[in-house]
Every structure is written in structure tokens, then in C-alpha cells.
Design a protein around this motif. Structure first.
Motif, mmCIF file in Angstrom:
data_model
loop_
_atom_site.group_PDB
_atom_site.id
_atom_site.type_symbol
_atom_site.label_atom_id
_atom_site.label_comp_id
_atom_site.label_asym_id
_atom_site.label_seq_id
_atom_site.Cartn_x
_atom_site.Cartn_y
_atom_site.Cartn_z
ATOM 1 N N GLY A 98 -0.875 101.698 74.862
ATOM 2 C CA GLY A 98 -2.064 101.683 74.662
ATOM 3 C C GLY A 98 -0.994 101.997 72.618
ATOM 4 N N ASP A 99 -0.162 102.958 72.571
ATOM 5 C CA ASP A 99 0.801 103.523 71.763
ATOM 6 C C ASP A 99 0.963 102.842 70.722
ATOM 7 O OD1 ASP A 99 -1.106 105.678 72.890
ATOM 8 O OD2 ASP A 99 0.472 106.259 73.040
ATOM 9 N N ARG A 100 0.282 101.881 70.415
ATOM 10 C CA ARG A 100 1.028 100.732 69.421
ATOM 11 C C ARG A 100 2.254 101.142 67.829
ATOM 12 N NH1 ARG A 100 -3.773 95.933 69.443
ATOM 13 N NH2 ARG A 100 -4.626 97.951 69.194
ATOM 14 N N GLN A 101 2.292 99.803 67.256
ATOM 15 C CA GLN A 101 3.461 100.298 65.916
ATOM 16 C C GLN A 101 3.508 99.262 65.524
ATOM 17 O OE1 GLN A 101 7.416 101.910 67.493
ATOM 18 N NE2 GLN A 101 6.428 104.566 67.154
ATOM 19 N N PHE A 102 2.104 99.999 64.150
ATOM 20 C CA PHE A 102 2.274 98.631 63.494
ATOM 21 C C PHE A 102 3.243 98.616 61.969
ATOM 22 C CE2 PHE A 102 -1.657 98.877 65.735
ATOM 23 C CZ PHE A 102 -1.847 97.935 66.334
ATOM 24 N N VAL A 103 3.615 98.125 62.219
ATOM 25 C CA VAL A 103 4.592 97.410 60.187
ATOM 26 C C VAL A 103 4.294 97.899 59.099
ATOM 27 C CG1 VAL A 103 6.208 96.223 59.511
ATOM 28 C CG2 VAL A 103 6.774 96.485 62.367
ATOM 29 N N ARG A 104 4.726 98.576 58.647
ATOM 30 C CA ARG A 104 4.219 98.315 56.915
ATOM 31 C C ARG A 104 5.121 98.485 56.065
ATOM 32 N NH1 ARG A 104 -0.078 100.700 55.537
ATOM 33 N NH2 ARG A 104 -1.664 101.606 57.074
ATOM 34 N N GLU A 105 6.627 98.695 56.517
ATOM 35 C CA GLU A 105 8.152 98.053 55.777
ATOM 36 C C GLU A 105 9.143 98.686 56.292
ATOM 37 O OE1 GLU A 105 7.975 100.712 52.059
ATOM 38 O OE2 GLU A 105 5.385 101.369 52.021
ATOM 39 N N ALA A 106 9.878 97.488 55.988
ATOM 40 C CA ALA A 106 10.940 97.653 56.475
ATOM 41 C C ALA A 106 12.618 97.657 55.779
ATOM 42 C CB ALA A 106 11.411 96.117 57.555
ATOM 43 N N TYR A 107 12.921 97.973 56.175
ATOM 44 C CA TYR A 107 14.280 98.581 54.982
ATOM 45 C C TYR A 107 16.233 98.424 56.252
ATOM 46 C CZ TYR A 107 11.286 100.324 52.084
ATOM 47 O OH TYR A 107 10.471 100.979 51.567
ATOM 48 N N PHE A 108 17.381 97.888 55.751
ATOM 49 C CA PHE A 108 18.561 97.208 56.731
ATOM 50 C C PHE A 108 18.739 98.471 56.177
ATOM 51 C CE2 PHE A 108 20.170 93.710 53.982
ATOM 52 C CZ PHE A 108 19.516 94.068 53.761
ATOM 53 N N ASP A 109 20.447 99.202 56.251
ATOM 54 C CA ASP A 109 21.069 100.300 55.346
ATOM 55 C C ASP A 109 22.141 99.670 54.595
ATOM 56 O OD1 ASP A 109 22.916 99.993 57.548
ATOM 57 O OD2 ASP A 109 23.182 101.533 57.729
ATOM 58 N N CYS A 110 23.257 99.954 54.140
ATOM 59 C CA CYS A 110 24.511 99.714 53.589
ATOM 60 C C CYS A 110 25.534 98.685 54.322
ATOM 61 C CB CYS A 110 24.978 100.638 52.555
ATOM 62 S SG CYS A 110 25.696 102.085 54.016
ATOM 63 N N ASP A 111 25.305 99.404 55.258
ATOM 64 C CA ASP A 111 26.377 98.220 56.565
ATOM 65 C C ASP A 111 25.720 97.185 57.322
ATOM 66 O OD1 ASP A 111 28.253 100.286 55.817
ATOM 67 O OD2 ASP A 111 27.899 101.365 57.445
ATOM 68 N N ALA A 112 24.251 96.766 56.202
ATOM 69 C CA ALA A 112 23.213 96.281 57.730
ATOM 70 C C ALA A 112 23.378 96.702 59.186
ATOM 71 C CB ALA A 112 23.796 94.835 57.012
ATOM 72 N N ASP A 113 24.337 97.777 59.653
ATOM 73 C CA ASP A 113 24.036 98.403 60.903
ATOM 74 C C ASP A 113 22.666 98.702 61.570
ATOM 75 O OD1 ASP A 113 25.176 100.190 60.209
ATOM 76 O OD2 ASP A 113 27.003 99.628 61.441
ATOM 77 N N THR A 114 21.644 99.126 61.055
ATOM 78 C CA THR A 114 20.931 100.380 60.952
ATOM 79 C C THR A 114 19.324 99.426 60.331
ATOM 80 O OG1 THR A 114 22.661 101.913 61.772
ATOM 81 C CG2 THR A 114 19.846 101.934 61.990
ATOM 82 N N LEU A 115 18.532 99.600 61.044
ATOM 83 C CA LEU A 115 17.057 99.518 60.809
ATOM 84 C C LEU A 115 16.103 100.503 60.119
ATOM 85 C CD1 LEU A 115 16.750 96.323 62.634
ATOM 86 C CD2 LEU A 115 17.419 96.402 60.408
ATOM 87 N N LEU A 116 15.291 100.137 59.811
ATOM 88 C CA LEU A 116 14.435 101.415 59.413
ATOM 89 C C LEU A 116 13.559 101.320 58.652
ATOM 90 C CD1 LEU A 116 13.604 104.473 58.690
ATOM 91 C CD2 LEU A 116 14.190 104.523 56.049
#
Lengths: 124, 124
Positions: B75-93
């Protein structure tokens, strides 16, 4: 002048963490003031020990396959303020004081400077 | 009631990211209000596509080897507000709105609820 915090952690605590098959564990660096997530990189047990001892972020560079004490080349050092590990003990979170221009080799303050999407749509 | 944001991202953009040998990429979830780092888990291209489409965090569970739409069970859902990727394009925030008690299966708000060290010493 920025300062770091030396954290007393036993060798047993460092060994008890879960490393991947390459002996690495992901470490997230978050700015302790702005609370921006600055970067994510990898540590091995040795770099983690150095990080705790020196109060400075020391990563393991996977591309260069060597210890990477952040800022030795760039001057943009990261000083440790607080350190956490997650419920599975397989990810680390550091609150850091970021020296200089920023964490990113591009000159950006955070490595996460690129945002997905330009036409975000509200949904339920 | 929490809401998520659907983000328009092309298949090419999703393919252009750097995945590890298992086809996975780490995704950091940060509370968009408190700015606490809540958790880090893994996504594959399919779960990332679902995350963008549905405005909800969908991970890949490495232990269960299946898609894990966060909160379907707890029940503890996570709703997306903003999405980023890093300089190496190998990690998401992702900046998320965390529903319910928190992100952690232990009931903690953040998975990073354990702190290293009790005798931190100021150093230079």
C-alpha cells in the motif's frame, strides 16, 4: 574551510555489509545543506575504510580500477558529515559537504542535471 | 490523494541508458518534500518504461526476479514527480511522493535509518 568527520566503524561492521560480486557497494552522496543528491558511485571495503578514517569520500573507480579519493585531481573534495546504510546493508548514503564547483566532472553541481521529459502530464 | 506524473520518454532514450550486465540500472528515490533519500533499488528497461507511463515507481526485484510495482502489496506506493539521469547515464534519480508509512519494508520512512558511528570526531 570545509571539514570532514572521522567516523569510528569496526572492521566487522565494514565486513558485514553486502558487496556485489566485484566486491563493490553503491554509495550515494547527498549535499548536507541543500539536500540535493550529488552523485552515486561505488566503494569497496578499502575505500570505505579510508572514507571513515579520513572524513573524505573515497570511491573505487570502476573505469580506472583504482582508488579514487574525490577531489585529489579536481579540487572538488567531498567531506563526510554523516553516513548511513540501508535495510539490506547493500547501499550507503553519505551526507557530505561539497567543496568547489560541484560533484560532477562536467562542472555541474550535481551529476543528475539532466531531467527526463518535457511534457509531464498529471495522472492519478 | 497522491498523484503521479506521466513522463513522455522515447524508447530510444530508454535504450540509450547504460544498464549493467544483468540489464539493470540503479534508481534512487528521494522524497520530493522532505528531500530525504528513501531507498535505492534497481530497474530494467521494462520497469522504467512502466514507471514513466504510470507515474508510479516500478522496480525490478533481484531477489524475486520479477517486476515490483512498489506499494501493490504494502500500500506504500511511490508517485513520480520528477526524474533525472546522471552524467554517465548509468544511475537514475526520482523525486517521489511517498504514500503511507514509508518506503522501507521495516516500516521506517527511509531505508537509510541506520547511522554509522557514534563517536564522530571533527577532522580537517
Amino acid at each position: 574551510m570545509p571539514t570532514g568527520v572521522r567516523i569510528d566503524v569496526s572492521p566487522e561492521q565494514i565486513e558485514a555489509l553486502t558487496y556485489n560480486l566485484e566486491g563493490l557497494i553503491p554509495a550515494i552522496a547527498q549535499d548536507h545543506e541543500t539536500r540535493d543528491v550529488l552523485m552515486m558511485a561505488w566503494m569497496n571495503a578499502e575505500s570505505l575504510r579510508m572514507t571513515f578514517d579520513q572524513g573524505r569520500m573515497v570511491y573505487w573507480s570502476r573505469s580506472r580500477q583504482e582508488l579514487w579519493r574525490k577531489g585529489d585531481t579536481s579540487g572538488d573534495r567531498q567531506f563526510v558529515r554523516e553516513a548511513y546504510f540501508d535495510c539490506d546493508a547493500d547501499t550507503l548514503l553519505f551526507l557530505v559537504e561539497q567543496e568547489g564547483d560541484g560533484a560532477c566532472h562536467t562542472g555541474a553541481r550535481s551529476c543528475f542535471f539532466r531531467q527526463f521529459g518535457t511534457d509531464a502530464v498529471e495522472t492519478v
